[in-house]
Design an enzyme around this catalytic site. Structure first.
Site, PDB file in Angstrom:
ATOM      1  N   LYS A 174       7.836  -7.213 -32.161  1.00  0.00           N
ATOM      2  CA  LYS A 174       9.067  -7.755 -31.586  1.00  0.00           C
ATOM      3  C   LYS A 174       8.685  -8.348 -30.229  1.00  0.00           C
ATOM      4  CE  LYS A 174      12.228  -7.458 -29.114  1.00  0.00           C
ATOM      5  NZ  LYS A 174      12.481  -8.510 -28.092  1.00  0.00           N
ATOM      6  N   GLU A 248       3.068   0.217 -20.956  1.00  0.00           N
ATOM      7  CA  GLU A 248       2.525  -0.558 -19.822  1.00  0.00           C
ATOM      8  C   GLU A 248       3.725  -1.165 -19.127  1.00  0.00           C
ATOM      9  OE1 GLU A 248      -0.507  -0.623 -18.891  1.00  0.00           O
ATOM     10  OE2 GLU A 248      -1.449   0.260 -20.651  1.00  0.00           O
ATOM     11  N   CYS A 282       1.842  -8.991 -14.262  1.00  0.00           N
ATOM     12  CA  CYS A 282       1.989  -7.541 -14.046  1.00  0.00           C
ATOM     13  C   CYS A 282       1.065  -7.092 -12.938  1.00  0.00           C
ATOM     14  CB  CYS A 282       1.709  -6.786 -15.330  1.00  0.00           C
ATOM     15  SG  CYS A 282       0.272  -7.387 -16.192  1.00  0.00           S
ATOM     16  N   GLU A 379       9.753  -3.495  -7.471  1.00  0.00           N
ATOM     17  CA  GLU A 379       9.155  -4.670  -8.118  1.00  0.00           C
ATOM     18  C   GLU A 379      10.136  -5.842  -8.042  1.00  0.00           C
ATOM     19  OE1 GLU A 379       8.615  -4.963 -12.515  1.00  0.00           O
ATOM     20  OE2 GLU A 379       6.529  -5.377 -12.029  1.00  0.00           O
TER      21      GLU A 379
HETATM   22  P1  NAD Z   1      11.746  -6.155 -20.395  1.00  0.00           P
HETATM   23  O1  NAD Z   1      11.596  -4.676 -20.208  1.00  0.00           O
HETATM   24  O2  NAD Z   1      13.033  -6.776 -20.055  1.00  0.00           O
HETATM   25  O3  NAD Z   1      11.473  -6.528 -21.935  1.00  0.00           O
HETATM   26  C1  NAD Z   1      10.280  -6.176 -22.590  1.00  0.00           C
HETATM   27  C2  NAD Z   1      10.518  -6.165 -24.088  1.00  0.00           C
HETATM   28  O4  NAD Z   1      11.399  -5.088 -24.427  1.00  0.00           O
HETATM   29  C3  NAD Z   1      11.190  -7.428 -24.625  1.00  0.00           C
HETATM   30  O5  NAD Z   1      10.620  -7.755 -25.868  1.00  0.00           O
HETATM   31  C4  NAD Z   1      12.641  -6.989 -24.792  1.00  0.00           C
HETATM   32  O6  NAD Z   1      13.362  -7.721 -25.744  1.00  0.00           O
HETATM   33  C5  NAD Z   1      12.455  -5.551 -25.244  1.00  0.00           C
HETATM   34  N1  NAD Z   1      13.625  -4.686 -25.034  1.00  0.00           N
HETATM   35  C6  NAD Z   1      14.645  -4.853 -24.178  1.00  0.00           C
HETATM   36  N2  NAD Z   1      15.505  -3.798 -24.263  1.00  0.00           N
HETATM   37  C7  NAD Z   1      14.987  -2.959 -25.189  1.00  0.00           C
HETATM   38  C8  NAD Z   1      15.387  -1.691 -25.701  1.00  0.00           C
HETATM   39  N3  NAD Z   1      16.495  -1.082 -25.268  1.00  0.00           N
HETATM   40  N4  NAD Z   1      14.617  -1.091 -26.636  1.00  0.00           N
HETATM   41  C9  NAD Z   1      13.480  -1.685 -27.060  1.00  0.00           C
HETATM   42  N5  NAD Z   1      13.047  -2.880 -26.616  1.00  0.00           N
HETATM   43  C10 NAD Z   1      13.786  -3.515 -25.679  1.00  0.00           C
HETATM   44  O7  NAD Z   1      10.538  -6.826 -19.594  1.00  0.00           O
HETATM   45  P2  NAD Z   1      10.229  -8.386 -19.397  1.00  0.00           P
HETATM   46  O8  NAD Z   1      11.214  -8.957 -18.428  1.00  0.00           O
HETATM   47  O9  NAD Z   1      10.065  -9.048 -20.713  1.00  0.00           O
HETATM   48  O10 NAD Z   1       8.790  -8.338 -18.710  1.00  0.00           O
HETATM   49  C11 NAD Z   1       8.576  -8.187 -17.340  1.00  0.00           C
HETATM   50  C12 NAD Z   1       8.151  -6.767 -17.027  1.00  0.00           C
HETATM   51  O11 NAD Z   1       6.980  -6.441 -17.768  1.00  0.00           O
HETATM   52  C13 NAD Z   1       7.769  -6.541 -15.573  1.00  0.00           C
HETATM   53  O12 NAD Z   1       8.326  -5.326 -15.135  1.00  0.00           O
HETATM   54  C14 NAD Z   1       6.238  -6.437 -15.608  1.00  0.00           C
HETATM   55  O13 NAD Z   1       5.683  -5.674 -14.566  1.00  0.00           O
HETATM   56  C15 NAD Z   1       6.015  -5.808 -16.933  1.00  0.00           C
HETATM   57  N6  NAD Z   1       4.676  -6.049 -17.435  1.00  0.00           N
HETATM   58  C16 NAD Z   1       3.774  -5.035 -17.363  1.00  0.00           C
HETATM   59  C17 NAD Z   1       2.477  -5.222 -17.811  1.00  0.00           C
HETATM   60  C18 NAD Z   1       1.476  -4.108 -17.744  1.00  0.00           C
HETATM   61  O14 NAD Z   1       0.459  -4.226 -18.385  1.00  0.00           O
HETATM   62  N7  NAD Z   1       1.716  -3.046 -17.006  1.00  0.00           N
HETATM   63  C19 NAD Z   1       2.109  -6.461 -18.359  1.00  0.00           C
HETATM   64  C20 NAD Z   1       3.054  -7.484 -18.410  1.00  0.00           C
HETATM   65  C21 NAD Z   1       4.342  -7.275 -17.954  1.00  0.00           C
END
Ligand code: NAD
Length: 490
Positions: A174, A248, A282, A379
């Site tokens: 997903k 992550e 990230c 963040e």
């Molecule tokens: P997000 O948490 O909004 O979404 C991530 C994923 O989760 C998406 O596919 C989203 O549709 C899904 N999602 C949303 N609600 C959900 C739920 N209730 N249950 C299951 N899945 C759900 O994050 P984003 O805005 O897409 O990404 C940015 C974030 O990702 C930042 O906080 C960044 O630091 C983090 N990030 C971390 C790393 C790492 O390796 N630590 C790498 C890349 C990004």
């Protein structure tokens, strides 16, 4: 003609069962790009069922053969690198050179994990009884669910699906609702490389599709990358079902600059790490922890360098900083800039939107930030850097380690003793010396401490850990009941 991105289930492209769709837009031009399938629990159930069926045969394909499919994926990604990169820039905004780097990580990972098909090392060890043999093997976990963000729409999924696939799992993915087109093109590569139907399934959509995947009883492992807020919800839900989860999540990465640093080098690294990908990596640098002796020179040099950055549409030649991903991200940055002002930090440069159309924001620096301010702890995920002055290495390390996140940190110093003390004392999952906080390589473990993760790591020699179960095997070839069995050991 507007394109439609579909789900890929059991080897077939198909719309969501409900017929629902959502729109995607280019964050630089705001033009509409595509409709994408808005999936729900029914689509997830179809994908999991397809994966469950495909797993029965895929796990029996010898691992070296599975590895060869990954090599074919690597070759096709090389051929389609430009096409995928351009689509990525259009969907989520990062500049073309960065998008190429994103795809390149998947190519590197495909070769690395393809080789794992001929390693996948277990081990043997001596056993206590005569005529008995013991070994430990990795077994695939079964059907694994992957949930990924938009900021590395090819690299991050590749860190998950390539190890999962070579280990013999079947996958339901997903991706983020911001990048459905890139996700569909990426999955097409696996299909064209000869991956059997059902082994990799794509379910497009937003949070509810992710929730359904986490809650599905036949999904044994969830590997999630995204915000800490969402990740912890995923963790809590999966825990009630006893699932294995790899998380992550967010970051608040810092570069420490000591008085004896190479200034020019530090300024280049800070500029790239803080404003590259518009601060939406990230591992992006969002804090600068600077010893007072170099403070003035560093701030001046940084202001000069940042003023030369070209903000604009990432497909245009010479553009170095693209837009934020969407309106919500832009509003979040604006909110934090207001918070920084209210908290009494000094706005050294930036602090405004850039351009007329699109979600552009000027590279921004706050100075005179104290470690307890929100802009130094939370963040922001945009091109906003907070500079905290300190007196010593010890104080710098303490400030670095004091936040709720622990992904990446870096120190600039010409003194090897100071560098090694920092390596020893910094408590992030990744530490750099005389290099920015970004640029991890796939052959080393990737992940963070504290609020960034739950102790799992991706890539490197740890890549298979999330997607395999250890199986200990004992073979008794004595032909009699030996003492270990009589003692009734565990
Ligand atoms: P997000 O948490 O909004 O979404 C991530 C994923 O989760 C998406 O596919 C989203 O549709 C899904 N999602 C949303 N609600 C959900 C739920 N209730 N249950 C299951 N899945 C759900 O994050 P984003 O805005 O897409 O990404 C940015 C974030 O990702 C930042 O906080 C960044 O630091 C983090 N990030 C971390 C790393 C790492 O390796 N630590 C790498 C890349 C990004």
């Amino acid at each position: 003609m507007t394109k439609t991105a579909l789900n890929f289930i059991g080897g077939k492209w198909q719309p969501a069962r409900s017929g629902a769709t959502f729109e995607t837009r280019n964050p630089a031009t705001l033009e509409m790009l595509a409709y994408a399938a808005q999936s729900d629990a029914d689509d997830v159930a179809d994908a999991v069922a397809a994966a469950k069926t495909a797993f029965r045969e895929w796990r029996l394909v010898p691992a070296p053969r599975r590895g060869e499919v990954l090599y074919a994926v690597a070759h096709l990604l090389e051929e389609r690198k430009e096409e995928l990169s351009r689509l990525m820039t259009q969907e989520m905004g990062k500049v073309l050179s960065e998008a190429r780097g994103d795809v390149q990580e998947a190519i590197d990972m495909a070769y690395y994990m393809g080789g794992e098909g001929r390693r996948m090392l277990g081990y043997t060890a001596p056993v206590e009884m005569p005529e008995k043999f013991g070994m430990a093997l990795r077994d695939p976990a079964g059907v694994v669910g992957l949930i990924t963000p938009w900021n590395f729409p090819v690299a991050v999924p590749s860190w998950k699906m390539l190890p999962a696939l070579v280990a013999g799992n079947a996958v339901v993915w997903k991706p983020s609702e911001e990048t459905p087109g890139v996700a569909a093109s990426f999955v097409q590569v696996f299909h064209d490389a000869g991956l059997p139907p059902g082994v990799l399934n794509l379910v497009l959509g937003a949070g509810p599709a992710g929730e359904a995947l986490v809650a599905h009883p036949d999904v044994r492992v969830i590997s999630f990358t995204g915000s800490t807020e969402t990740g912890l919800k995923v963790y809590a839900r999966a825990a009630t079902m006893g699932k294995k989860v790899a998380l992550e999540m967010g970051g608040k990465n810092a570069i420490i600059v000591l008085d004896d640093a190479n200034l020019e080098l530090a300024v280049k690294a800070i500029t790239w790490s803080a404003y590259g990908t518009t601060g939406q990596r990230c591992t992006a640098t969002s804090r600068l922890i600077v010893q007072r002796g170099i403070l003035r020179a560093l701030t001046d040099a940084l202001a000069e360098k940042a003023s030369m950055l070209r903000v604009g549409y990432g497909l245009e030649e010479g553009v170095e900083v693209g837009p934020l991903v969407n309106q919500k991200a832009l509003e979040k940055v604006e909110k934090y800039v207001a918070v920084g002002r209210e908290e009494g930090a000094t706005l050294a440069f930036g602090g405004t939107r850039a351009g007329d159309t699109g979600y552009f924001y000027a590279p921004t620096l706050f100075t005179n930030v104290s470690r307890n301010m929100r802009i130094a702890r939370e963040e922001i995920f945009g091109p906003v850097l907070s500079l905290v002055p300190v007196d010593s290495l010890e104080e710098a390390v303490e400030v670095n380690n004091s936040v709720a996140y622990g992904l990446s940190s870096s120190i600039f110093t010409e003194n090897i003793n100071q560098a090694f003390r920092a390596i020893r004392d910094l408590t992030t999952g990744i530490v750099y010396v005389n290099h920015g906080t970004t640029g991890a390589e796939i052959q080393f473990p990737f992940g963070g401490t504290r609020g960034t993760g739950n102790g799992m790591r991706e890539a490197g020699q740890t890549a298979l850990d999330s997607f395999t179960e250890w199986k200990a095997v004992y073979v008794d070839y004595s032909g009699r009941l030996q003492r270990a069995q009589i003692d009734n050991r565990e």
